[in-house]
Design an enzyme around this catalytic site. Structure first.
Site, mmCIF file in Angstrom:
data_model
loop_
_atom_site.group_PDB
_atom_site.id
_atom_site.type_symbol
_atom_site.label_atom_id
_atom_site.label_comp_id
_atom_site.label_asym_id
_atom_site.label_seq_id
_atom_site.Cartn_x
_atom_site.Cartn_y
_atom_site.Cartn_z
ATOM 1 N N GLY A 35 -8.172 -6.368 -10.408
ATOM 2 C CA GLY A 35 -7.435 -5.835 -9.252
ATOM 3 C C GLY A 35 -8.309 -5.991 -8.021
ATOM 4 N N LEU A 50 -9.230 -1.361 -2.848
ATOM 5 C CA LEU A 50 -10.285 -0.549 -3.465
ATOM 6 C C LEU A 50 -11.176 -1.381 -4.395
ATOM 7 C CD1 LEU A 50 -10.764 2.367 -2.836
ATOM 8 C CD2 LEU A 50 -9.526 3.020 -4.887
ATOM 9 N N ARG A 55 -4.520 -18.134 -7.906
ATOM 10 C CA ARG A 55 -5.282 -17.125 -7.146
ATOM 11 C C ARG A 55 -6.780 -17.454 -7.199
ATOM 12 N NH1 ARG A 55 -3.851 -14.416 -3.229
ATOM 13 N NH2 ARG A 55 -4.690 -12.361 -3.673
ATOM 14 N N ALA A 82 -9.607 2.092 2.220
ATOM 15 C CA ALA A 82 -9.838 0.680 2.517
ATOM 16 C C ALA A 82 -8.495 -0.014 2.652
ATOM 17 C CB ALA A 82 -10.642 0.039 1.398
ATOM 18 N N LYS A 142 -4.960 16.478 -6.352
ATOM 19 C CA LYS A 142 -4.642 15.402 -5.414
ATOM 20 C C LYS A 142 -3.152 15.039 -5.520
ATOM 21 C CE LYS A 142 -6.460 11.111 -3.616
ATOM 22 N NZ LYS A 142 -6.721 9.755 -4.021
ATOM 23 N N ASN A 161 -0.390 15.251 -2.582
ATOM 24 C CA ASN A 161 0.411 14.070 -2.288
ATOM 25 C C ASN A 161 1.907 14.412 -2.317
ATOM 26 O OD1 ASN A 161 1.959 11.612 -2.985
ATOM 27 N ND2 ASN A 161 -0.037 10.623 -2.807
ATOM 28 N N ASN A 191 1.586 12.401 9.339
ATOM 29 C CA ASN A 191 1.336 13.646 8.599
ATOM 30 C C ASN A 191 1.520 14.861 9.509
ATOM 31 O OD1 ASN A 191 0.748 11.992 6.501
ATOM 32 N ND2 ASN A 191 -1.437 12.466 6.382
ATOM 33 N N SER A 238 -0.033 7.179 2.716
ATOM 34 C CA SER A 238 -0.014 5.895 1.986
ATOM 35 C C SER A 238 1.421 5.532 1.580
ATOM 36 C CB SER A 238 -0.925 5.966 0.768
ATOM 37 O OG SER A 238 -0.573 7.083 -0.026
HETATM 38 P P1 NAP Z 1 -3.975 -3.136 -3.604
HETATM 39 O O1 NAP Z 1 -4.713 -3.417 -2.344
HETATM 40 O O2 NAP Z 1 -2.507 -3.451 -3.669
HETATM 41 O O3 NAP Z 1 -4.711 -3.927 -4.765
HETATM 42 C C1 NAP Z 1 -4.226 -4.054 -6.058
HETATM 43 C C2 NAP Z 1 -4.698 -5.404 -6.584
HETATM 44 O O4 NAP Z 1 -4.346 -5.498 -7.968
HETATM 45 C C3 NAP Z 1 -4.058 -6.599 -5.875
HETATM 46 O O5 NAP Z 1 -5.098 -7.429 -5.407
HETATM 47 C C4 NAP Z 1 -3.265 -7.301 -6.978
HETATM 48 O O6 NAP Z 1 -3.341 -8.692 -6.940
HETATM 49 C C5 NAP Z 1 -4.033 -6.852 -8.209
HETATM 50 N N1 NAP Z 1 -3.266 -6.995 -9.440
HETATM 51 C C6 NAP Z 1 -2.108 -6.401 -9.776
HETATM 52 N N2 NAP Z 1 -1.703 -6.821 -10.996
HETATM 53 C C7 NAP Z 1 -2.646 -7.688 -11.419
HETATM 54 C C8 NAP Z 1 -2.793 -8.462 -12.582
HETATM 55 N N3 NAP Z 1 -1.900 -8.418 -13.566
HETATM 56 N N4 NAP Z 1 -3.877 -9.248 -12.689
HETATM 57 C C9 NAP Z 1 -4.785 -9.324 -11.705
HETATM 58 N N5 NAP Z 1 -4.711 -8.612 -10.575
HETATM 59 C C10 NAP Z 1 -3.642 -7.814 -10.432
HETATM 60 O O7 NAP Z 1 -4.131 -1.630 -4.052
HETATM 61 P P2 NAP Z 1 -5.253 -0.565 -3.604
HETATM 62 O O8 NAP Z 1 -4.898 0.001 -2.280
HETATM 63 O O9 NAP Z 1 -6.616 -1.120 -3.800
HETATM 64 O O10 NAP Z 1 -4.952 0.579 -4.670
HETATM 65 C C11 NAP Z 1 -5.398 0.536 -6.012
HETATM 66 C C12 NAP Z 1 -5.305 1.944 -6.563
HETATM 67 O O11 NAP Z 1 -6.258 2.757 -5.893
HETATM 68 C C13 NAP Z 1 -3.935 2.595 -6.324
HETATM 69 O O12 NAP Z 1 -3.582 3.420 -7.402
HETATM 70 C C14 NAP Z 1 -4.182 3.434 -5.078
HETATM 71 O O13 NAP Z 1 -3.289 4.537 -4.973
HETATM 72 C C15 NAP Z 1 -5.611 3.880 -5.306
HETATM 73 N N6 NAP Z 1 -6.322 4.247 -4.072
HETATM 74 C C16 NAP Z 1 -6.370 3.378 -3.024
HETATM 75 C C17 NAP Z 1 -7.067 3.730 -1.876
HETATM 76 C C18 NAP Z 1 -7.157 2.807 -0.680
HETATM 77 O O14 NAP Z 1 -7.700 3.221 0.343
HETATM 78 N N7 NAP Z 1 -6.690 1.585 -0.727
HETATM 79 C C19 NAP Z 1 -7.721 4.981 -1.813
HETATM 80 C C20 NAP Z 1 -7.663 5.837 -2.914
HETATM 81 C C21 NAP Z 1 -6.952 5.447 -4.043
HETATM 82 P P3 NAP Z 1 -2.656 -9.620 -5.844
HETATM 83 O O15 NAP Z 1 -3.532 -9.522 -4.644
HETATM 84 O O16 NAP Z 1 -2.736 -10.974 -6.490
HETATM 85 O O17 NAP Z 1 -1.272 -9.095 -5.658
#
Ligand code: NAP
Length: 305
Positions: free
Chosen positions: A9, A13, A37, A131, A184, A188, A202, A252
């Site tokens: 992923g 994050l 990819r 992020a 959390k 949410n 918010n 979010s």
């Molecule tokens: P994101 O930016 O959408 O990243 C998710 C990644 O997973 C994408 O790059 C996606 O690939 C990849 N992915 C999905 N299915 C896959 C697969 N089968 N094989 C390989 N890669 C795959 O999400 P995020 O914001 O980082 O969030 C991730 C988690 O952390 C979530 O549960 C979110 O709620 C939590 N979180 C995020 C933050 C934040 O600030 N971002 C903060 C706290 C918690 P593609 O790019 O190819 O689509």
């Protein structure tokens, strides 16, 4: 030899963790969904971390699911709805003593992942770091925060916490990770769906005090029913504090809906309502909120699961 950090992923994050670990000289491998990819990543020349206006590109090695290398340590940084299927594809590569770190928001996906890999240790995480991606293979470190890690089945801390220290990833090992995740989730549920339905930041919820208070009362009741009374302590005052402190932010879920992206509803409000039903705990306002949110997502052509 240091154990390799495999990162599944490579989104916001996942990139934030991978770049900081690699910058500290630790071995990291990115796992990308397919050869296309992988080719795109290799053409970009690495993963870029943007921090306080400075960008730093790291040529972290990447691979697809088909690579042969066994996996001892796996950071799972997909969205909650993708985690189970993605981990299942990697299960044959996990070594006997494998450890998974699950960064998903909400609840439900962690147990689904753990059921797919019963031989592995699954460590749950709850993070307040922020992020976002401002381009492919680029991540902006938007909000400093903290990551709590824990294992509800085994309170022994893993040996690699010092590697997080070395990498400058603020963290704490906690015996109460489920309480943190439930807390959390409750915050949410009290804030994010309402920001979507009222189409506001918010801070806009300051004019919806009664609705927020009613939801907090029902969420506190739910936390009591499901054995998480500590997660309910002063919930309403913390929700009000968060609404004030983050008044200028869009939640979010608001951002996901605004960008036409799938939300993590099933692991947040959906999970809360499912657990309430399982405990025969009647929470009419929370159930109605879920119905309103689903109708709203449908009207925008978005997935409701
Ligand atoms: P994101 O930016 O959408 O990243 C998710 C990644 O997973 C994408 O790059 C996606 O690939 C990849 N992915 C999905 N299915 C896959 C697969 N089968 N094989 C390989 N890669 C795959 O999400 P995020 O914001 O980082 O969030 C991730 C988690 O952390 C979530 O549960 C979110 O709620 C939590 N979180 C995020 C933050 C934040 O600030 N971002 C903060 C706290 C918690 P593609 O790019 O190819 O689509």
């Amino acid at each position: 030899m240091a154990v390799i950090w495999h990162v599944l992923g490579v989104g916001s994050l996942g990139s934030l963790w991978a770049t900081r670990l690699a910058r500290a000289g630790l071995p990291v491998r990115l796992i990308l969904r397919d050869p296309a990819r992988l080719a795109a990543y290799e053409a970009a020349g690495g993963l870029t971390l943007v921090e306080q206006g400075h960008s730093h590109t790291l040529a972290i090695p990447a691979q697809t699911f088909d690579a042969a290398e066994p996996i001892e340590r796996l950071l799972v940084a997909c969205k909650a709805y993708d985690a189970e299927a993605a981990v299942a594809r990697l299960a044959p590569r996990l070594s006997a003593n494998a450890e998974l770190i699950l960064l998903q928001n909400g609840l439900g996906s962690q147990d689904a992942v753990a059921a797919k890999v019963p031989q592995a240790r699954c460590i749950f995480a709850s993070s307040t770091e922020g992020a976002f991606r401002d381009g492919d293979w680029r991540v902006v470190f938007a909000g400093h925060g903290y990551t709590w890690l824990g294992d509800a089945k085994d309170p022994t801390p893993p040996t690699w916490l010092n590697e997080l220290q070395t990498s400058g990833i603020p963290h704490e090992w906690t015996p109460d990770i489920l309480t943190r995740l439930w807390r959390k989730l409750a915050l949410n549920c009290a804030i994010n769906p309402l920001t979507v339905l009222h189409d506001c930041r918010n801070g806009g919820l300051a004019t919806h005090h009664c609705e927020v208070a009613t939801l907090c009362a029902e969420l506190s009741e739910l936390l009591g029913c499901c054995g998480q009374p500590a997660a309910a302590e002063d919930l309403h005052s913390e929700v009000e504090r968060v609404i004030q402190a983050t008044a200028a932010n869009y939640s979010s879920m608001y951002q996901d809906v605004a960008h036409g992206r799938r939300t993590e509803i099933s692991y947040l409000l959906g999970h809360a309502c499912a657990v309430a039903a399982r405990h025969q705990c009647s929470l009419p306002h929370l159930t109605q909120l879920q119905a309103r949110l689903i109708t709203h997502l449908q009207s925008r052509g978005l997935r409701t699961d």
